[in-house]
Design a protein around this motif. Structure first.
Motif, short mmCIF file in Angstrom:
data_model
loop_
_atom_site.label_atom_id
_atom_site.label_comp_id
_atom_site.label_asym_id
_atom_site.label_seq_id
_atom_site.Cartn_x
_atom_site.Cartn_y
_atom_site.Cartn_z
N THR A 29 0.83 -1.20 0.00
CA THR A 29 0.00 0.00 0.00
C THR A 29 0.86 1.26 0.00
O THR A 29 0.54 2.24 -0.67
N THR A 47 -4.71 -3.91 4.62
CA THR A 47 -5.57 -3.81 3.43
C THR A 47 -6.45 -5.06 3.35
O THR A 47 -5.93 -6.17 3.39
N ASP A 95 -4.32 -2.15 -5.65
CA ASP A 95 -3.68 -2.56 -4.40
C ASP A 95 -4.51 -3.71 -3.82
O ASP A 95 -5.74 -3.67 -3.84
MG LIG Z 1 -1.84 -2.79 2.37
#
Ligand SMILES: [Mg+2]
Ligand SMILES: Nc1nc2c(ncn2[C@@H]2O[C@H](COP(=O)(O)OP(=O)(O)OP(=O)(O)O)[C@@H](O)[C@H]2O)c(=O)[nH]1
Length: 642
Positions: free
Chosen positions: A31, A51, A71
């Motif tokens: 990220t 994430t 991502d």
């Molecule tokens: Mg992440």
């Protein structure tokens, strides 16, 4: 915002920007790299599992090629065990409905921990996608004395390799240039093939990864001695727990102590605005209505919530610092035993701690839990953790009813009574979460035992000031946006309900007693009078369904419209004069449990995929809120606080 919702659907060949997906092990800096490449501000923190969804952003290569980057949640292998890992697998393999597999995989690796990354690289290569390997965290690797032969690594793996330091945006230009070249002559898209490997294949891949590692990387004798020394103290079974408690305690003291000057300033600002409105607009006639709307509705309502921004930021400062330092995963480890006793999975700790900020990211963070029952139990108790929307409620009542003085003398002199009560309310939330999960997991779902807990402890890192600043700014924006939308629109409604109809000629009571708000409040009051709530509170609880802090804003408006004596002294003082201590305590007890947050209920529904669990959590929390407020009120009255 819209970027992250963008779906990567199949586009006519050659027309659309190519898709590049960031994959890699948890906590390797995907990220951070995504943010550096796209200019996004997604949440970055030093623990695995930050994430949990895919996020989309755009970037431009030096050659002028537009890229669409995705991502993804971290993973060790394509064999997904938890919902977040399944997202990564499905994106990489192009299994999501209406979406194609990415054109290229940007495999991000923590250069100080290459072994699991190489294994993933081999698996992804077998799946048949072009790969660029970014060795991230090169600053730490160099500092600790790792020596990595990039050319050899690239040859052995058969994959292009670049270096990066994502948090300092180093290496991104070279990375983009490399992507440009690779995308210019992509092989024709072949089939994406992947099958869950047999145990023998998995072991063979591990051996191959070890061989490459030995050939290309010279690691220092003791790669993480600093972390180990700190952990000897922080993970100590007794000392560690004491430190954890001390940290949390300090956090709540700070929420009170540090935020006060800023809160006073904001308060003074709103008072001045109110004074200005009064000076500029007459008291009666149509303009008088406008004056009441601005003074009582906007300033009294929205202002009474905005004043809590400093406290929320202090709380977040602590949470962000602990996250970035790498302490969160340790706290989870320390709490695992205690939480296990209540049937909670060790992995539940970070989701629950995030719920201190807001239950919504907390509930989303449960995606890292692979067992469905463990995950559901965590989702059900997450809203019991004291979210920041309760801070306005708690602070208002505490400031009005609890004296601001040290608890005692000597060693106790630095413990503030108000901070202590706040700590107690947080503790009540935690205790009730443990109790409810105990009932769910140890009584109702006894057959679904909790699985053993494994969490990679990240190395400690110095928190980055930039990261902190961005995190705080984001939180401030979210809070102010809420104040400007949900809370503002509720306030307009409440001001209206409190102001019409106008009192009849010769009325003796304050105008608000004749309003719709009073009628509604009085209709609900009989149900709530056993818990000590008057009609003003009964009424405020209804718009409070939209968001908890709206209840405070509603009280702000209702008491401000009622006006009278000295309304410049603020809502707190007004309440201190009008409520008994028993009512105030019952109100606090209610909000330890209060289920009133429409957004959280919506997320519970989405994450569990069923209305049933949403209704269950609403119902059980409402019941607990009523019971707790009832018990508190009755006991307090018995003790003479009525
Ligand atoms: Mg992440
Ligand atoms: N020193 C240093 N720290 C980095 C670098 N890249 C990332 N970090 C830090 O590493 C931690 C993890 O970064 P993230 O970007 O959240 O990692 P991630 O791979 O997205 O993690 P998950 O989403 O949990 O899988 C954060 O504390 C970052 O500040 C780097 O190149 N150098």
């Amino acid at each position: 915002m819209s970027e992250s919702l963008l779906a990567h659907t199949a586009a006519p060949a050659g027309a659309a920007a190519p898709w590049v997906a960031l994959v890699g092990n948890p906590n390797c800096g995907k990220t951070a790299l995504f943010n550096a490449l796209t200019g996004s501000r997604q949440h970055v923190a030093n623990y695995p599992g930050v994430t949990v969804e895919r996020k989309v952003g755009r970037s431009m290569t030096p050659g002028g090629r537009e890229l669409r980057l995705i991502d993804l949640p971290g993973t060790y292998a394509l064999r997904a065990r938890s919902p977040d890992e399944a997202v990564t697998r499905d994106v990489v393999l192009g299994r999501l409905k209406g979406e194609v597999a990415p054109d290229l995989l940007l495999l991000v690796a923590d250069a100080t921990n290459l072994r699991p990354a190489l294994r993933l690289a081999l698996e992804l290569k077998d799946a048949g996608r072009p790969i660029l390997l970014a060795l991230n965290m090169m600053d730490i690797a160099r500092h600790r004395g790792f020596r990595i032969d990039l050319d050899r690594l690239s040859r052995e793996l058969g994959v292009a390799v670049v270096e990066s330091v994502a948090v300092r945006r180093q290496g991104t230009d070279a990375l983009l240039a490399r992507l440009d070249g690779m995308l210019a002559d992509l092989p024709p898209p072949g089939p994406v093939t992947w099958q869950e490997g047999a145990a023998g294949n998995v072991r063979a891949a591990q051996r191959e990864a070890d061989r490459i590692l030995a050939a290309c990387v010279a690691a220092p004798a003791d790669p993480s001695s600093g972390t180990r020394r700190i952990d000897a103290v922080l993970l100590h079974p007794v000392l560690g727990l004491i430190i954890l408690l001390a940290v949390l305690f300090l956090m709540f003291q700070a929420v009170f102590a540090w935020a006060t000057p800023a809160m006073d300033a904001i308060d003074a600002g709103f008072s001045a605005l109110g004074g200005l409105t009064d000076a500029m607009l007459p008291e009666s006639g149509a303009l008088g209505l406008l004056r009441s709307f601005i003074h009582d509705g906007l300033i009294g309502g929205v202002g009474s919530v905005l004043v809590f921004l400093p406290q929320i930021l202090v709380l977040f400062l602590f949470i962000l610092l602990l996250e970035d330092f790498g302490y969160m995963a340790r706290a989870a480890f320390l709490m695992d035993r205690i939480m296990g006793g209540a049937g909670l999975h060790g992995r539940s700790f970070i989701p629950l701690l995030s719920s201190f900020a807001c239950a919504i990211p907390g509930i989303m963070a449960t995606r890292v839990i692979d067992s469905r029952h463990d995950r559901l139990a965590t989702i059900l108790v997450a809203p019991l953790m004291t979210c920041s929307a309760r801070i306005p409620v708690y602070t208002l009542i505490i400031a009005a009813f609890v004296p601001n003085r040290p608890v005692g003398e000597g060693a106790l002199a630095w413990v503030n009574l108000q901070g202590l009560v706040m700590f107690g309310l947080y503790a009540a939330g935690i205790a009730s979460a443990l109790l409810v999960s105990f009932v769910i997991k140890k009584v109702l779902w006894r057959q679904h035992a909790t699985e053993p807990f494994m969490l990679q402890l990240p190395d400690y890192k110095l928190p980055s000031a930039r990261n902190l600043a961005i995190g705080l700014w984001q939180r401030a924006l979210v809070f102010m946006r809420r104040a400007g939308t949900t809370i503002l629109s509720m306030m307009v409604l409440i001001w209206f309900l409190s102001s019409v109809p106008r009192p009849p000629e010769g009325a003796t009571e304050p105008a608000i007693e004749y309003s719709f708000a009073a009628m509604i409040g009085r209709a609900v009051e009989p149900v709530l009078s056993p818990v000590g709530f008057n009609w003003q509170i009964s009424m405020a609880l209804i718009p409070g369904m939209a968001a908890r802090e709206v209840a405070v804003a509603s009280l702000g408006t209702v008491y401000s419209v009622a006006g009278g004596e000295d309304d410049s002294a603020g809502l707190g003082q007004a309440l201190a004069g009008k409520w008994s201590l028993a009512t105030a305590l019952a109100f606090l007890a209610w909000y330890v449990f209060a289920p009133q947050c429409a957004a959280t209920l919506g997320v519970i529904r989405r994450e569990t995929g069923s209305r049933r669990w949403m209704l269950v959590s609403f119902g059980y929390m409402l019941a607990l809120a009523y019971l707790a407020a009832f018990a508190t009120y009755q006991i307090a009255v018995l003790l003479g606080a009525g």
